[in-house]
Write a protein that holds these residues in place. Structure first.
Motif, PDB file in Angstrom:
ATOM      1  N   ALA A   1       0.830  -1.207   0.000  1.00  0.00           N
ATOM      2  CA  ALA A   1       0.000   0.000   0.000  1.00  0.00           C
ATOM      3  C   ALA A   1       0.864   1.255   0.000  1.00  0.00           C
ATOM      4  O   ALA A   1       0.574   2.225  -0.722  1.00  0.00           O
ATOM      5  N   LEU A   2       1.931   1.243   0.797  1.00  0.00           N
ATOM      6  CA  LEU A   2       2.803   2.409   0.863  1.00  0.00           C
ATOM      7  C   LEU A   2       3.548   2.616  -0.452  1.00  0.00           C
ATOM      8  O   LEU A   2       3.675   3.745  -0.940  1.00  0.00           O
ATOM      9  N   LYS A   3       4.033   1.533  -1.042  1.00  0.00           N
ATOM     10  CA  LYS A   3       4.701   1.641  -2.335  1.00  0.00           C
ATOM     11  C   LYS A   3       3.730   2.170  -3.394  1.00  0.00           C
ATOM     12  O   LYS A   3       4.072   3.031  -4.206  1.00  0.00           O
ATOM     13  N   THR A  63       3.010   6.809   8.616  1.00  0.00           N
ATOM     14  CA  THR A  63       1.947   7.585   9.260  1.00  0.00           C
ATOM     15  C   THR A  63       1.660   8.858   8.474  1.00  0.00           C
ATOM     16  O   THR A  63       0.494   9.249   8.304  1.00  0.00           O
ATOM     17  N   GLU A  64       2.706   9.507   7.993  1.00  0.00           N
ATOM     18  CA  GLU A  64       2.531  10.720   7.188  1.00  0.00           C
ATOM     19  C   GLU A  64       1.765  10.425   5.909  1.00  0.00           C
ATOM     20  O   GLU A  64       0.915  11.219   5.479  1.00  0.00           O
ATOM     21  N   MET A  65       2.048   9.289   5.283  1.00  0.00           N
ATOM     22  CA  MET A  65       1.436   8.949   4.000  1.00  0.00           C
ATOM     23  C   MET A  65       0.043   8.327   4.143  1.00  0.00           C
ATOM     24  O   MET A  65      -0.898   8.703   3.434  1.00  0.00           O
ATOM     25  N   LEU A  66      -0.102   7.355   5.074  1.00  0.00           N
ATOM     26  CA  LEU A  66      -1.329   6.569   5.119  1.00  0.00           C
ATOM     27  C   LEU A  66      -1.892   6.366   6.529  1.00  0.00           C
ATOM     28  O   LEU A  66      -2.797   5.555   6.716  1.00  0.00           O
ATOM     29  N   GLY A  67      -1.361   7.090   7.487  1.00  0.00           N
ATOM     30  CA  GLY A  67      -1.793   6.870   8.869  1.00  0.00           C
ATOM     31  C   GLY A  67      -3.282   7.041   9.092  1.00  0.00           C
ATOM     32  O   GLY A  67      -3.893   6.301   9.871  1.00  0.00           O
TER      33      GLY A  67
END
Length: 264
Positions: A141-143, A175-179
């Protein structure tokens, strides 16, 4: 929560593309009647299994990762050494085994998720996984969010019994991206959210943890910070945790139904 754990459980059944959701009793429920299987993956080394499915009824695209099921996946879990997450995220390091099993299939799923999202621009993209699958869901998800920031707000992440994935810098970046779009479900004395240990290796969980406190499904929403909430899973001393609760997220996964449970 139960709906997303059902999709995470289904990843254990080695769905084959073209077969639909024919995985026995666990798939014989109304939830799957309107869901279309898009693609599957089965990487032998490093081991990784899962599927992508689309639900017009719920307007969701599911990216579901299997947890520890094959003998080889135990080796993935055991690779507790770190590797860099990405060159443009300095200091963020992640579990090498989790990263390698995710990266082995990421180009394949990236292509399919993008195509599904382009065909269904108003759908949410939901990454789900139990155990090792939860770690894979977080990393993929982050990628995907990094590679496709224009649709980042469509991403949701639901994990169940997820181990720690990386260090504090990784948790802060995640956390910054998807928190605000992530729901990390833990259950009573499940041992897996306690590993790998932060005391020795420096691993750190990301938010948002939702800690289920009993079999009735009552839960506590933890503080939305990188620091682990002492009233969540961490309230259980590691010595008092075990595997039984890891296999009882809303009665799932029902491991006696896997066929076969263990294979190479």
């Amino acid at each position: 929560m139960d709906k997303y754990m059902s999709f995470a459980e289904t990843a254990y059944y080695f769905l084959n593309q073209g077969s639909g959701f024919s995985c026995g009793p666990s798939c014989d429920i109304p939830l799957y009647k309107s869901v279309n299987l898009n693609t599957t993956w089965h990487s032998p080394n490093p081991v990784s299994d899962g599927y992508i499915a689309i639900s017009p009824k719920h307007k969701e695209i599911y990216v579901a990762w299997a947890g520890t099921r094959r003998i080889r996946s135990v080796a993935v879990d055991a690779m507790a050494i770190f590797e860099d997450f990405a060159p443009d995220v300095p200091g963020a390091i992640v579990h090498a085994g989790f990263a390698e099993s995710t990266n082995a299939v990421y180009p394949h799923i990236l292509k399919n998720i993008r195509a599904a999202a382009e065909d269904n621009p108003d759908y949410k993209i939901v990454f789900v996984g139990h155990s090792l699958g939860g770690a894979n869901a977080v990393l993929s998800a982050l990628k995907f969010a990094k590679d496709n920031e224009y649709i980042k707000d469509s991403i949701r992440v639901w994990t169940f019994g997820q181990p720690r994935v990386g260090n504090r810098q990784f948790a802060e970046y995640y956390t910054e991206m998807l928190g605000n779009q992530t729901y990390r479900i833990t259950y009573q004395g499940d041992i897996v959210p306690h590993v790998p240990p932060w005391q020795v290796l420096g691993y750190q969980h990301h938010p948002l943890e939702i800690h289920v406190i009993n079999k009735d499904g009552d839960f506590y929403v933890c503080q939305n910070t990188v620091r682990e909430d002492l009233d969540g899973a961490y309230r259980w001393p590691t010595i008092d945790t075990g595997v039984a609760d890891h296999l009882d997220y809303f009665g799932k996964p029902e491991i006696t139904r896997f066929d076969p449970l263990i294979e190479w």
